[in-house]
Motif scaffolding. Structure first.
Motif, short mmCIF file in Angstrom:
data_model
loop_
_atom_site.label_atom_id
_atom_site.label_comp_id
_atom_site.label_asym_id
_atom_site.label_seq_id
_atom_site.Cartn_x
_atom_site.Cartn_y
_atom_site.Cartn_z
N ALA A 183 -12.85 6.45 9.97
CA ALA A 183 -13.09 5.53 8.75
C ALA A 183 -11.54 4.81 8.72
O ALA A 183 -10.64 5.10 9.17
N THR A 184 -11.76 3.74 7.86
CA THR A 184 -11.01 2.77 7.77
C THR A 184 -9.45 3.67 7.36
O THR A 184 -9.65 4.44 6.27
N GLY A 185 -8.42 3.44 7.87
CA GLY A 185 -7.04 4.11 7.71
C GLY A 185 -6.10 3.10 7.17
O GLY A 185 -6.59 1.84 6.80
N LYS A 186 -4.97 3.80 6.79
CA LYS A 186 -4.09 2.54 6.48
C LYS A 186 -3.49 1.55 7.32
O LYS A 186 -3.45 1.87 8.41
N SER A 187 -3.47 0.29 6.86
CA SER A 187 -3.35 -0.77 7.70
C SER A 187 -1.78 -0.81 8.14
O SER A 187 -0.97 -0.13 7.63
N SER A 188 -1.50 -1.41 9.10
CA SER A 188 0.15 -1.53 9.49
C SER A 188 1.02 -2.10 8.29
O SER A 188 2.03 -1.79 8.40
N THR A 189 0.23 -2.92 7.35
CA THR A 189 1.13 -3.42 6.48
C THR A 189 1.10 -2.51 5.05
O THR A 189 1.43 -2.89 3.99
N HIS A 190 0.53 -1.57 5.16
CA HIS A 190 0.14 -0.54 4.16
C HIS A 190 1.80 0.12 3.59
O HIS A 190 2.77 0.29 4.46
N ILE A 191 2.02 0.09 2.33
CA ILE A 191 3.44 0.46 1.88
C ILE A 191 3.62 1.85 2.28
O ILE A 191 2.65 2.77 2.49
N PRO A 192 5.13 2.01 2.69
CA PRO A 192 5.34 3.69 3.48
C PRO A 192 5.12 4.58 2.26
O PRO A 192 6.05 4.67 1.43
N VAL A 193 4.11 5.39 2.32
CA VAL A 193 4.12 6.45 1.33
C VAL A 193 4.20 7.98 1.99
O VAL A 193 4.06 8.97 1.21
N GLY A 194 4.79 8.15 2.96
CA GLY A 194 4.90 9.31 3.70
C GLY A 194 3.72 10.14 3.77
O GLY A 194 2.65 9.58 4.13
N ALA A 195 4.02 11.52 3.38
CA ALA A 195 2.63 12.22 3.63
C ALA A 195 1.78 12.14 2.31
O ALA A 195 0.73 12.96 2.12
N GLN A 196 1.67 11.32 1.20
CA GLN A 196 0.97 10.96 0.31
C GLN A 196 -0.19 10.85 0.63
O GLN A 196 -0.63 9.98 1.22
N SER A 197 -1.19 11.33 -0.17
CA SER A 197 -2.79 11.34 0.28
C SER A 197 -3.13 9.97 -0.49
O SER A 197 -2.57 9.52 -1.39
N CYS A 198 -4.36 9.67 0.12
CA CYS A 198 -5.02 8.61 -0.29
C CYS A 198 -5.13 8.44 -1.84
O CYS A 198 -4.93 7.12 -2.37
N ASP A 199 -5.86 9.38 -2.14
CA ASP A 199 -6.46 9.29 -3.41
C ASP A 199 -5.36 9.46 -4.47
O ASP A 199 -5.78 9.43 -6.02
N GLN A 217 3.75 7.95 -8.02
CA GLN A 217 3.27 8.69 -6.81
C GLN A 217 4.38 9.22 -5.96
O GLN A 217 4.13 10.31 -5.01
N GLY A 218 5.50 8.88 -5.92
CA GLY A 218 6.55 9.28 -5.03
C GLY A 218 7.78 8.96 -5.49
O GLY A 218 7.87 8.24 -6.93
N VAL A 219 8.72 9.32 -4.96
CA VAL A 219 10.21 9.06 -5.30
C VAL A 219 10.46 7.52 -5.13
O VAL A 219 10.24 7.06 -3.99
N VAL A 220 10.73 6.74 -6.06
CA VAL A 220 11.11 5.19 -6.22
C VAL A 220 12.54 4.78 -6.39
O VAL A 220 13.05 3.75 -6.23
N THR A 221 13.27 5.89 -7.06
CA THR A 221 14.58 5.60 -7.46
C THR A 221 15.51 5.06 -6.30
O THR A 221 15.54 5.97 -5.37
N ASN A 222 16.27 4.14 -6.40
CA ASN A 222 17.10 3.54 -5.26
C ASN A 222 16.25 3.35 -4.00
O ASN A 222 16.96 3.75 -2.87
N GLN A 223 14.91 3.54 -3.94
CA GLN A 223 14.27 3.24 -2.82
C GLN A 223 13.09 2.12 -2.67
O GLN A 223 12.36 2.22 -1.89
N CYS A 224 13.51 1.25 -3.68
CA CYS A 224 12.69 -0.08 -3.81
C CYS A 224 12.34 -0.73 -2.59
O CYS A 224 11.11 -1.19 -2.22
N ALA A 225 13.55 -1.04 -1.87
CA ALA A 225 13.48 -1.83 -0.68
C ALA A 225 12.66 -1.24 0.51
O ALA A 225 12.16 -1.93 1.36
N SER A 226 12.34 0.01 0.21
CA SER A 226 11.54 0.81 1.24
C SER A 226 10.03 0.08 1.55
O SER A 226 9.45 0.01 2.38
#
Length: 664
Positions: A183-199, A217-226
């Motif tokens: 089924a449709t998966g994350k596109s190549s331009t999907h933000i990098p969310v690591g092992a975070q589940s879609c839902d 949904q994830g750690v964002v402090t000092n990670q914005c540019a990711s």
């Protein structure tokens, strides 16, 4: 009837085939000799030829040349075993089971590209055909499901599939199917969310967007540019006009949230200098190419300047800049920068100094106090150019300055006509010492412009508006030549209205005492030129006073001709008369014009103590007057007479003569 043996059946079948072939050859030969009429309109038969049928020979359908009874339905020719099937394409054994006519799906153009109508298909029976044998079934990569095909797929096309029931999907297992293969998966331009589940973000099973991503949904402090690198839309990255902080050595490794602290809803407001310590490389951002980081203005003070921090020492405000003026001199054109636009210029209230350079008065460290000392510009006869009140602190004429400018004919050039004490003080100033004025005195001497004194509130000044009518000198008020009005002429008795010692010269302490109310100055003083001129004592206004009030020797300096003359030393002693001490001059001196013709008043003296005769009439006395003098023994020697009258000789007590007028 019995069935022939099987071998005979084969022979018969062979013979029939040979016969059929012979007939075909004959038919072909006949046809070759005489082709059907090409203009024949097959439509008239009720069966128009279309598609592949237009290219078939007549005998392909009209067997044995028999036209009548030729079938018109697809099944008669395209069903295996039919005598009309011959070499035609027939329905294969793996054809999907259907009772529909061929033409329901196929056209005469060809069997391929059939359009199957699912109108009669019962829901949930898709797999009866779509099993990979009769019709395409689930591919090997199909998501694992026991649901009927039509739960997700539509009869119009397999894709897009919709309506998959995610009810039984275990949370966090989305990627089991949504892997880009099943089924449709994350596109190549999907933000990098690591092992975070879609839902974690995608909460709807009907669409991927909008997602519920909210930075939790994830750690964002000092990670914005990711994510915010510009590679993962809609997570936007730095715009092309974002300040190039990454090239500034001290903050190159900073992340977005170093400055952007307004939350996740907006990038603005953001504060760079409030969150990053920068003391150099200001021009990297402040070039004008990265608003709102302002660049240097196109002003002379900034020409050629590349290092902002050379002057601007604060990151909170540009205004606290301190330009290094160390290299500046009086030759520097200060106004090229200090013009009110590039840098602080002369205010509208600055004194007019024409082209004089700023450094002529001001230092490079501060504007005030200035060093102006009246040598930087021409000031002679130019004072009011600055001292008009419009250029503080150069003060102008105060409201109570004398209004010299309203004088007609006064040659007053400028402030320094009167103010000659230098540039440190306005006082002392001398108006009359420098300006010739003979009229219009009251314009200044109104009492409103001290120290120019006004007229005092005295009767002599009541109604007077022209000072110079009396005051003839500009150096002193005391040089006065008063012009008496007709209302104050000699004889009006109004002198003491002014001449009371306060308003004008009054009676001096040595003035003869005169009775109040009756006597007026002009009773005696007949000239207004001077009190000492044309003075004639008027005794008519002092009749109520005693002569000796004035004629007692205390006022000999008053008036003309010796003043109020007193009794001479050889005046008869009137105190020897009866009650003589109470007698006044006019007891004898009845005329006021001179003393020389008195009439002797003996005041009823009787002699012998009741007024003595001998005090004046005895021989040897030297009192004034023409009285007769004799010794008390002129009649007899003894006894010696006590007094002239008391002796019994002369009246009033004696018998001789007339009392007080005649001895014998």
């Amino acid at each position: 009837m019995t069935r022939p043996p099987a071998r005979l059946d084969g022979v018969c079948e062979l013979l029939r085939g040979l016969l059929f072939g012979l007939l075909l050859l004959l038919a072909s030969a006949a046809s070759a000799q005489k082709l059907p009429d090409s203009s024949f309109d097959h439509t008239k038969t009720g069966f128009p030829l279309t598609g592949v049928h237009t290219r078939e020979r007549c005998e392909s359908c009209h067997l044995n040349g028999i036209f009548k009874g030729t079938p018109r339905d697809c099944d008669s020719c395209h069903t295996s075993g039919s005598r009309f099937a011959q070499s035609n394409t027939v329905k294969p054994a793996r054809h999907i089971p259907t009772t529909q006519n061929c033409e329901s799906c196929h056209s005469t153009q060809g069997f391929s590209g059939a359009r199957f109508s699912h109108a009669g298909v019962q829901p949930g029976t898709c797999s009866s055909c779509h099993n990979g044998s009769l019709a395409p079934g689930k591919p090997s990569g199909h998501i694992q499901t026991q649901a009927a095909c039509d739960s997700c797929h539509r009869s119009s096309a397999w894709l897009p599939a919709a309506g998959f029931d995610h009810a039984n999907v275990v949370p966090g297992t989305c990627a089991t199917c949504h892997n880009g293969s099943r089924a449709t998966g994350k596109s190549s331009t999907h933000i990098p969310v690591g092992a975070q589940s879609c839902d974690a973000c995608h909460r709807s099973f009907s669409a991927w967007r909008p997602s519920a991503f909210n930075h939790t949904q994830g750690v964002v402090t000092n990670q914005c540019a990711s994510c915010h690198s510009g590679s993962f839309p809609p997570a936007d990255g730095r715009g092309v006009r974002h300040i190039p902080y990454q090239t500034v050595a001290s903050v190159g490794s900073a992340n977005c949230d170093t400055c952007h602290k307004a939350g996740f809803a907006s990038w603005t407001p953001a504060r760079f200098h409030a969150n990053a310590s920068v003391s150099a490389q200001c021009g990297t951002c402040h070039s004008g190419s990265f608003p709102p980081a302002t660049g240097k203005p196109a002003t002379p003070v900034h020409n050629g300047v590349t290092t902002c921090e050379a002057c601007h020492k604060s990151t909170t405000s540009w205004a606290s800049a301190k330009v290094d003026h160390a290299t500046f001199s009086t030759a520097t054109n200060c106004s090229s920068c200090h013009n009110g636009s590039t840098a602080t210029g002369k205010p509208t209230t600055h004194i007019p100094v024409t082209s004089t350079n700023c450094l002529g008065c001001h230092t490079t460290s501060t504007w005030q106090p200035s060093r102006f000392n009246h040598t930087q510009v021409a000031v002679a006869n130019q004072c009011s150019t600055c001292h008009s009140g419009s250029f503080p602190p150069a003060d102008g004429r105060p409201a109570r300055h004398i209004p010299y400018q309203t004088l007609t004919g006064a040659a007053i050039g400028n402030c320094d006509t009167c103010h000659k004490a230098g540039f440190t003080a306005w006082t002392p100033a001398r108006f009359h010492g420098n300006v010739t004025v003979s009229t219009q005195c009251a314009l200044c001497h109104s009492g409103n412009y001290p120290p120019a004194v006004g007229k005092p509130a005295t009767p002599v000044h009541a109604g007077v508006t022209v000072c110079e009518s009396c005051h003839r000198s500009a150096s002193a008020w005391s040089t006065v030549s008063f012009s008496h009005s007709p209302a104050n002429a000699v004889g009006t008795g109004t002198c003491d209205t002014c001449h009371n010692g306060a308003a004008a010269t009054g009676k001096p302490g040595s003035h003869v005492p005169i009775p109040a109310g009756a006597a007026r100055c002009d009773s005696c003083h007949r000239s207004q030129a001077s009190f000492s001129t044309a003075v004639t004592m008027n005794h008519g206004v002092v009749t109520t006073a005693q002569c000796r009030t004035c004629h007692n020797g205390s006022f000999v300096s008053q008036g003309n001709n010796g003043g109020a003359m007193a009794k001479p030393a050889n005046h008869i002693p009137e105190s020897q008369l009866l009650n003589g001490a109470a007698m006044d001059c006019n007891g004898c001196h009845t005329a006021t014009s001179n003393w020389g013709s008195p009439r002797m008043n003996h005041n009823g003296s009787l002699g012998g103590g009741a007024g003595w005769c001998k005090s004046c009439h005895a021989t040897g006395t030297s009192y004034l007057g023409g009285m007769e003098k004799k010794s008390l023994t002129h009649e007899r020697k003894t006894p010696v007479a006590l007094d002239c009258s008391e002796s019994g000789c002369h009246r009033p007590l004696g018998n001789k003569g007339a009392a007080y007028t005649k001895w014998d």
